[in-house]
Design an enzyme around this catalytic site. Structure first.
Site, PDB file in Angstrom:
ATOM      1  N   GLY A 289       0.780  -1.221   0.000  1.00 11.02           N
ATOM      2  CA  GLY A 289       0.000   0.000   0.000  1.00 11.02           C
ATOM      3  C   GLY A 289       0.817   1.280   0.000  1.00 11.02           C
ATOM      4  O   GLY A 289       1.873   1.383  -0.640  1.00 11.02           O
ATOM      5  N   SER A 290       0.338   2.243   0.755  1.00 12.47           N
ATOM      6  CA  SER A 290       0.856   3.608   0.678  1.00 12.47           C
ATOM      7  C   SER A 290       2.274   3.777   1.214  1.00 12.47           C
ATOM      8  O   SER A 290       2.853   4.852   1.062  1.00 12.47           O
ATOM      9  CB  SER A 290      -0.081   4.559   1.431  1.00 12.47           C
ATOM     10  OG  SER A 290      -1.329   4.629   0.772  1.00 12.47           O
ATOM     11  N   THR A 291       2.838   2.746   1.832  1.00 10.12           N
ATOM     12  CA  THR A 291       4.257   2.842   2.214  1.00 10.12           C
ATOM     13  C   THR A 291       5.122   3.060   0.973  1.00 10.12           C
ATOM     14  O   THR A 291       6.219   3.618   1.069  1.00 10.12           O
ATOM     15  CB  THR A 291       4.715   1.567   2.947  1.00 10.12           C
ATOM     16  OG1 THR A 291       4.477   0.417   2.119  1.00 10.12           O
ATOM     17  CG2 THR A 291       3.977   1.410   4.264  1.00 10.12           C
ATOM     18  N   PHE A 292       4.624   2.649  -0.216  1.00 14.61           N
ATOM     19  CA  PHE A 292       5.370   2.827  -1.465  1.00 14.61           C
ATOM     20  C   PHE A 292       5.432   4.286  -1.890  1.00 14.61           C
ATOM     21  O   PHE A 292       6.268   4.654  -2.731  1.00 14.61           O
ATOM     22  CB  PHE A 292       4.723   1.995  -2.587  1.00 14.61           C
ATOM     23  CG  PHE A 292       5.327   0.633  -2.775  1.00 14.61           C
ATOM     24  CD1 PHE A 292       5.387  -0.258  -1.722  1.00 14.61           C
ATOM     25  CD2 PHE A 292       5.834   0.236  -4.006  1.00 14.61           C
ATOM     26  CE1 PHE A 292       5.943  -1.514  -1.880  1.00 14.61           C
ATOM     27  CE2 PHE A 292       6.385  -1.017  -4.179  1.00 14.61           C
ATOM     28  CZ  PHE A 292       6.446  -1.896  -3.116  1.00 14.61           C
ATOM     29  N   LYS A 293       4.548   5.104  -1.351  1.00 12.26           N
ATOM     30  CA  LYS A 293       4.512   6.510  -1.779  1.00 12.26           C
ATOM     31  C   LYS A 293       5.814   7.238  -1.455  1.00 12.26           C
ATOM     32  O   LYS A 293       6.200   8.175  -2.169  1.00 12.26           O
ATOM     33  CB  LYS A 293       3.320   7.224  -1.142  1.00 12.26           C
ATOM     34  CG  LYS A 293       1.992   6.761  -1.722  1.00 12.26           C
ATOM     35  CD  LYS A 293       0.784   7.300  -0.976  1.00 12.26           C
ATOM     36  CE  LYS A 293      -0.509   6.765  -1.609  1.00 12.26           C
ATOM     37  NZ  LYS A 293      -1.699   7.056  -0.805  1.00 12.26           N
TER      38      LYS A 293
END
Length: 575
Positions: A289-293
């Site tokens: 999820g948003s940890t990739f942002k």
């Protein structure tokens, strides 16, 4: 004159010989004397030896026969094996002498029910019913237990049952039970490493050259205990399917703590089942999820796409790509700066940055971070990431991968990538072995990009979705990630993978901390929420405050990063 009588003499006969007279000859006399001396010496030796023989028999009766008997040869072929220790020399695995307990059921002399009850009172890990089943089995020979301690074997021997056999065998002992079980692994009855580092370093641990030297790990049992305690509390509270925790040194790549739940006791690995022995940190892949942002924005900074923290991207409405729609959970419906995209966790804004940066740069960055191959770690249990083939890696994939969908990696991949982001931009492969110095590594991001990302990550904790991860004085930075879980290639509605990727202290990062909960169900503690900000962020806060002092990081409330230049007037987020 009377005549004088004279005695008469017979004529002399032949002279008798000594042999005929029964007397020994001179040579025989000497031989007889020698034999007499020998007999005398034997008698004297016997008189001298008798006390020693008696003492030896007393020792045999008092010591040797008091030990558990072994009517069979030792059954284990386990060779000597090197110890495994943590970074401070604390024992994690060692070999010791134990006993096997077996029975010949057909020769049983005592009541099996009573005997089973007596043995069960000694071996607490075996039930009376299990032991009774072995004692009454139709086979001629049955093992009742392995790894029986000498003190337990002595008590069993004292029961006096002739059909019970105790055999000596070398056994591998894990004195901390479940602690770091997936890292250490376990051995089989023959002493062969089956999983974890026991398997990875099987030859080193059992070789004649290596077994005298302990294998020193990067693990710190104090940090490991704290990580497992904090993670397990939430794992149980959330009735989750699994959990992963990692603490990693950002400069050396050393894994100071790693846990996967559920776990197992390597002293009895068969009792845990396959799920307990499954290492979710390295052998399971997830859409995180948003940890990739953080990676997407770092790549945008490196490419010059994010040329200013005041530059904005259109997040006024969802992005429609054919039948797919990219939307924001907490939509702002306006143009957003990069800091706003990050702290509000905008999928729309992140996707636009990724498209502007380009597919090839995205793929090259992920490749440089090791995301396109199994994680570089000593464990044999390593999963291969899932991602689109180059031919299918189009604009939609570029957008979704930007916010952690459409690509599955292990939590260890995530830990090493965050270490790269915050340590000045140098990728160093993670390791479970203690390192004397950091390897050279390879540059992925510039120092300038890394410094900007440290400020952005800190901003998420002070003003964004990660506020519950804050630990006073430790300057924690990080990013939440809540993604729908995939099973059998399909998204499962209502099932999330909730992750928080953190580092501390952000003004001079020392450690990355990853916590992931697989399918949290919500609880009173999380106010019914299942998101990373509500479920996982509090783990980070409590853990950092526990392990900081152990790792030489002291809280300093007077220090912090200045994130005010990143803030726009409306840059405050909901959870």
């Amino acid at each position: 004159m009377a005549s004088r009588a004279f005695p008469s003499f017979a004529a002399p006969g032949p002279i008798a010989s000594p042999v005929a007279a029964g007397l020994p000859l001179p040579g025989q006399r000497q031989k007889a004397q020698a034999q007499a001396r020998q007999r005398l010496m034997v008698i004297m030796v016997m008189f001298v030896a008798v006390p020693f023989v008696m003492a030896g028999r007393l020792f045999d009766l008092g010591v040797l026969e008091a030990q558990p008997r072994s009517v069979r040869a030792a059954i284990s072929t386990a060779p000597p094996r090197a110890d495994i220790v943590d970074r401070n020399g604390v024992e994690l695995a060692r070999t010791f002498e134990a006993y096997s307990l077996s029975v010949e059921p057909r020769k049983l002399a005592s009541d099996p029910r009573q005997l089973a009850r007596s043995i069960a009172g000694i071996l607490t890990d075996k039930t009376e019913a299990e032991i009774y089943a072995d004692l009454t089995h139709r086979a001629t020979f049955r093992y009742i237990a392995r790894r029986v301690l000498p003190s337990e074997a002595k008590r069993i021997n004292d029961l006096g049952e002739p059909a019970i056999n105790l055999g000596r065998e070398a056994e591998r002992l894990y004195p901390n039970f479940n602690l770091a079980a997936h890292v250490i692994g376990y051995t089989d009855d023959a002493g062969r490493g089956m999983t974890g580092l026991e398997r990875a370093f099987d030859e080193r641990l059992s070789s004649e050259q290596g077994r005298d030297q302990p294998l020193a790990l990067a693990i710190d049992v104090r940090v490991q205990q704290a990580l497992e305690h904090e993670l397990r509390q939430v794992y149980i509270d959330q009735r989750a399917q699994g959990a992963v925790g990692i603490v990693m040194d950002v400069d050396s790549g050393e894994i100071v703590a790693l846990t996967s739940l559920p776990d197992f006791n390597p002293n009895a690995p068969g009792q845990a089942g396959d799920d307990g022995r499954y290492n979710k940190a390295s052998f399971a892949t997830y859409e995180l999820g948003s940890t990739f942002k953080a990676l997407t924005i770092a790549n945008g900074l490196e490419a010059g796409v994010v040329s200013s923290m005041q530059k904005t991207w259109d997040a006024t409405r969802p992005i429609q790509m054919g039948r797919f729609r990219i939307r924001d959970d907490h939509a702002k419906n306006r143009w957003l700066t990069a800091p706003e995209i990050f702290i509000h966790s905008s999928n729309i804004g992140t996707a636009r940055i990724a498209v502007e940066t380009g597919r090839d740069r995205q793929r090259a960055m992920l490749d440089a971070l090791g995301f396109l191959k199994p994680v570089e770690i000593e464990l044999p249990e390593r999963a291969r990431p899932q991602f689109p083939a180059l031919a299918n890696w189009g604009e939609l994939s570029t957008m979704t991968i930007a916010y952690g969908h459409g690509i599955s990696v292990t939590p260890l991949h995530l830990a090493s990538s965050y270490a790269t982001v915050v340590n000045g931009g140098i990728y160093r492969p993670p390791t479970l072995l203690k390192r004397d110095r950091a390897p050279e590594g390879r540059r992925v991001f510039s120092e300038h990009t890394s410094a900007q990302m440290r400020a952005l990550l800190r901003l998420v904790v002070t003003n964004g979705t990660g506020r519950r991860a804050n630990a006073p004085g430790y300057r924690v930075g990080g990013k939440t990630g809540t993604a729908e879980k995939i099973e059998s290639g399909r998204y499962v509605r209502g099932a999330n993978v909730s992750t928080f990727a953190a580092a501390f202290p952000m003004d001079a990062p020392r450690y990355v901390v990853i916590a992931m909960i697989d399918d949290p169900r919500g609880s009173k503690e999380s106010a019914g929420f299942r998101t990373a900000g509500m479920v996982v962020a509090p783990i980070i806060s409590r853990l950092v405050q526990r392990i900081g002092p152990l790792l030489g990081v002291q809280p300093d409330p007077a220090r912090d990063l200045d994130v005010s230049p990143l803030l726009a007037p409306q840059a405050v987020s909901e959870d």
